[in-house]
Scaffold this motif. Structure first.
Motif, short mmCIF file in Angstrom:
data_model
loop_
_atom_site.label_atom_id
_atom_site.label_comp_id
_atom_site.label_asym_id
_atom_site.label_seq_id
_atom_site.Cartn_x
_atom_site.Cartn_y
_atom_site.Cartn_z
N LYS A 12 0.72 -1.09 -0.01
CA LYS A 12 0.01 0.00 -0.04
C LYS A 12 0.81 1.37 0.10
O LYS A 12 1.54 1.42 0.81
N LYS A 160 2.20 -1.67 4.44
CA LYS A 160 1.94 -0.19 4.25
C LYS A 160 2.99 0.68 4.29
O LYS A 160 3.79 0.85 5.45
N ASP A 170 1.21 6.77 20.12
CA ASP A 170 0.29 7.92 19.92
C ASP A 170 0.74 8.43 18.59
O ASP A 170 1.82 8.05 18.14
N1 LIG Z 1 -0.33 5.61 16.77
C1 LIG Z 1 0.12 6.07 15.74
N2 LIG Z 1 1.24 5.47 15.08
C2 LIG Z 1 1.68 5.85 13.83
N3 LIG Z 1 1.06 6.83 13.24
C3 LIG Z 1 0.14 7.40 13.51
C4 LIG Z 1 -0.55 6.81 15.00
N4 LIG Z 1 -1.62 7.81 15.18
C5 LIG Z 1 -1.83 8.89 13.99
N5 LIG Z 1 -0.73 8.37 13.38
C6 LIG Z 1 -0.54 9.37 11.77
O1 LIG Z 1 -1.14 8.43 10.96
C7 LIG Z 1 -0.58 8.56 9.48
C8 LIG Z 1 -0.70 7.55 8.50
O2 LIG Z 1 -1.74 7.13 8.36
P1 LIG Z 1 -2.68 7.78 7.12
O3 LIG Z 1 -2.81 9.35 7.10
O4 LIG Z 1 -3.73 6.71 6.93
O5 LIG Z 1 -1.54 7.61 5.87
P2 LIG Z 1 -1.51 7.19 4.58
O6 LIG Z 1 -1.63 8.53 3.67
O7 LIG Z 1 0.14 6.60 4.32
O8 LIG Z 1 -2.58 6.14 4.37
C9 LIG Z 1 1.05 9.17 9.86
O9 LIG Z 1 1.52 10.27 9.21
C10 LIG Z 1 0.88 9.54 11.66
O10 LIG Z 1 0.99 10.80 11.61
#
Ligand SMILES: Nc1ncnc2c1ncn2[C@@H]1O[C@H](COP(=O)(O)OP(=O)(O)O)[C@@H](O)[C@H]1O
Ligand SMILES: O=c1ccn([C@@H]2O[C@H](COP(=O)(O)OP(=O)(O)O)[C@@H](O)[C@H]2O)c(=O)[nH]1
Length: 238
Positions: A12, A160, A170
């Protein structure tokens, strides 16, 4: 030399990963680097299917989408992923990787439709299959599409590639004290609402016992390390 830990993977790629340091869109140097990392693992004999996001393009039109009907905005988001899929296929072709795009929405002048059997055949032939348009349904995400397609093609793992190098206690972007997990169970990731992947995707993978690896797209060589079964990012396990 040791062998790859997986024969078939579902990768992904976050749409936002394609932006590089730009505000939105596709950054040429970034996409070239990403596809060359994919080529490295294909050259090891690993079958690679890709689900690509759309955040990089959709973010650019987000102000216009404000106040829009959710389903309409989601269809626009899915079309954005098709554009990324085409850019990715083109970049792969430029470095000698043979890739096919399959779209979950029918736009046959642009991409062939998603046909599971055909996708599996391509993989067996050593081609990369790029799945565009997510699941084809509004109210879903490309993370869920990755879980779904991963199960459909019998991938051994969903990997991913995102902006952070794993699952943290967090959000590491907002909380500098957050600690990274080496491994975490699906149940813990879901109950603690750790956000790195949406709950629908996590639940699907949990129920099918399909592990997820989360790693940083910005870290050179990280994908290969995951493929070789080395300690990189976070493994989400049943
Ligand atoms: N517990 C966590 N561990 C890691 N990342 C986290 C967590 N909570 C929130 N995030 C945020 O989630 C983001 C990744 O998720 P997402 O926005 O779905 O990414 P993508 O665009 O790669 O699908 C990271 O950039 C991070 O800032
Ligand atoms: O099955 C899907 C997959 C995606 N989308 C839409 O497409 C956008 C782009 O996907 P995503 O946000 O998952 O991309 P990423 O964050 O990985 O770049 C989402 O915001 C949704 O609006 C959707 O409606 N259904």
């Amino acid at each position: 030399m040791s062998a790859p830990a997986y024969k078939r993977i579902l990768l992904k790629l976050s749409g936002e990963a394609l932006m590089g340091d730009d505000a939105y869109g596709i950054n040429r140097a970034t996409i070239t680097r990403i596809v060359s990392e994919v080529k490295e693992v294909v050259d090891l004999g690993v079958q690679v299917a890709v689900v690509i996001g759309g955040g990089n393009i959709f973010r650019g039109v987000a102000p216009a989408a404000e106040g829009m009907d959710r389903a309409t905005a989601d269809y626009m988001g899915m079309l954005a992923t098709v554009m990324n899929a085409m850019a990715l296929q083109d970049a792969m072709k430029n470095i000698g990787l043979n890739a096919r795009v399959q779209s979950a929405l029918s736009i046959e002048q642009v991409a062939e439709p998603y046909i599971r059997g055909k996708a599996i055949r391509y993989l067996e032939e050593g081609r990369v299959v790029i799945f565009g348009a997510g699941t084809g349904n509004p109210f879903f995400t490309t993370d869920t599409a990755a879980a779904l397609r991963g199960m459909e093609i019998n991938a051994e793992i969903v990997i991913k590639a995102t902006k952070v190098d794993g699952v943290y206690t967090d959000d590491p972007k907002t909380n500098p004290e957050a600690m990274r997990y080496k491994t975490i169970s699906f149940d813990e990731a879901i109950t603690k609402n750790l956000k790195v992947m949406d709950a629908t995707a996590l639940t699907l993978c949990r129920d099918q016992k399909l592990p997820i690896s989360v790693f940083s797209i910005f870290k050179q060589g990280a994908l290969k390390k995951v493929i070789m079964g080395e300690d990189e990012g976070t493994m989400v396990l049943p």
